[in-house]
Scaffold this motif. Sequence first.
Motif, short mmCIF file in Angstrom:
data_model
loop_
_atom_site.label_atom_id
_atom_site.label_comp_id
_atom_site.label_asym_id
_atom_site.label_seq_id
_atom_site.Cartn_x
_atom_site.Cartn_y
_atom_site.Cartn_z
N VAL A 132 -16.36 3.59 78.97
CA VAL A 132 -16.09 2.49 78.29
C VAL A 132 -14.79 2.71 77.45
N ALA A 133 -14.58 3.84 76.65
CA ALA A 133 -13.34 4.17 76.02
C ALA A 133 -12.15 4.18 76.83
N GLU A 134 -12.19 4.54 78.08
CA GLU A 134 -11.25 4.53 78.97
C GLU A 134 -10.79 3.16 79.54
N ASN A 135 -11.81 2.15 79.38
CA ASN A 135 -11.56 1.00 80.47
C ASN A 135 -11.67 -0.46 79.55
N TRP A 136 -12.08 -0.29 78.40
CA TRP A 136 -12.38 -1.65 77.80
C TRP A 136 -11.39 -2.41 77.58
N ARG A 137 -10.14 -1.80 77.23
CA ARG A 137 -9.04 -2.52 76.99
C ARG A 137 -8.42 -3.25 78.17
N LYS A 138 -8.41 -2.79 79.11
CA LYS A 138 -8.04 -3.23 80.55
C LYS A 138 -8.97 -4.47 80.83
N LEU A 139 -10.25 -4.23 80.59
CA LEU A 139 -11.19 -5.40 81.13
C LEU A 139 -10.93 -6.64 80.02
N ALA A 140 -10.89 -6.06 78.66
CA ALA A 140 -10.53 -7.21 77.91
C ALA A 140 -9.35 -7.86 78.34
N ALA A 141 -8.38 -7.40 78.82
CA ALA A 141 -7.11 -8.11 79.06
C ALA A 141 -7.26 -8.95 80.34
N ARG A 142 -8.11 -8.57 81.20
CA ARG A 142 -8.49 -8.97 82.39
C ARG A 142 -9.03 -10.36 82.20
N TYR A 143 -10.05 -10.47 81.07
CA TYR A 143 -10.76 -11.55 80.76
C TYR A 143 -9.96 -12.31 79.75
N GLY A 144 -8.84 -12.00 79.27
CA GLY A 144 -7.92 -12.94 78.25
C GLY A 144 -8.59 -12.72 76.92
N ILE A 145 -8.98 -11.86 76.44
CA ILE A 145 -9.51 -11.67 75.20
C ILE A 145 -8.07 -11.32 74.55
N SER A 146 -8.11 -12.16 73.08
CA SER A 146 -6.87 -12.16 72.52
C SER A 146 -6.59 -10.74 71.85
N ARG A 147 -4.96 -10.41 71.66
CA ARG A 147 -4.72 -9.12 71.13
C ARG A 147 -5.57 -9.00 69.72
N ILE A 148 -5.73 -10.00 68.97
CA ILE A 148 -6.36 -9.97 67.58
C ILE A 148 -7.71 -9.55 67.79
N ALA A 149 -8.42 -10.03 68.68
CA ALA A 149 -9.80 -9.72 68.79
C ALA A 149 -10.10 -8.20 69.49
N VAL A 150 -9.26 -7.80 70.50
CA VAL A 150 -8.96 -6.46 70.89
C VAL A 150 -8.92 -5.60 69.89
N GLU A 151 -8.03 -5.79 68.91
CA GLU A 151 -7.92 -4.94 67.74
C GLU A 151 -9.03 -4.94 66.80
N ARG A 152 -9.73 -6.15 66.49
CA ARG A 152 -10.87 -6.14 65.63
C ARG A 152 -12.00 -5.40 66.28
N MET A 153 -11.94 -5.22 67.80
CA MET A 153 -12.94 -4.63 68.37
C MET A 153 -12.87 -3.02 68.51
N SER A 154 -11.85 -2.69 68.25
CA SER A 154 -11.30 -1.33 68.98
C SER A 154 -11.91 -0.16 68.16
N SER A 155 -12.34 -0.22 67.06
CA SER A 155 -13.39 0.71 66.36
C SER A 155 -14.52 0.84 67.13
N VAL A 156 -14.94 -0.04 67.66
CA VAL A 156 -16.36 -0.16 68.30
C VAL A 156 -16.53 0.58 69.45
N PHE A 157 -15.27 0.38 70.12
CA PHE A 157 -15.38 0.88 71.79
C PHE A 157 -14.24 2.26 71.48
N ALA A 158 -13.76 2.79 70.56
CA ALA A 158 -13.08 3.85 70.78
C ALA A 158 -14.17 5.06 70.87
#
Length: 68
Positions: free
Chosen positions: A40-66
């Motif tokens: 999950v830690a290695e791939n979640w950002r790539k999947l978020a980008a693929r599904y069009g999740i905003s940069r702001i949402a990704v940054e907000r979620m980053s501590s959960v998936f780190a």
Amino acid sequence: MGITEEDSSLDMSLTLETAEFYQLSLREAKEIVDSTKSIVAENWRKLAARYGISRIAVERMSSVFAEK
């Protein structure tokens, strides 16, 4: 996640507590948890980008998936 009769919170430690229910040894359960967390830690950002999740949402979620 592992859920006991007393606790349904999303917590990896509950997964380990319920390992026997799934016919897993504690060692096997720890290996699965560690592997899953790593994948999950290695791939979640790539999947978020693929599904069009905003940069702001990704940054907000980053501590959960780190990886911890």
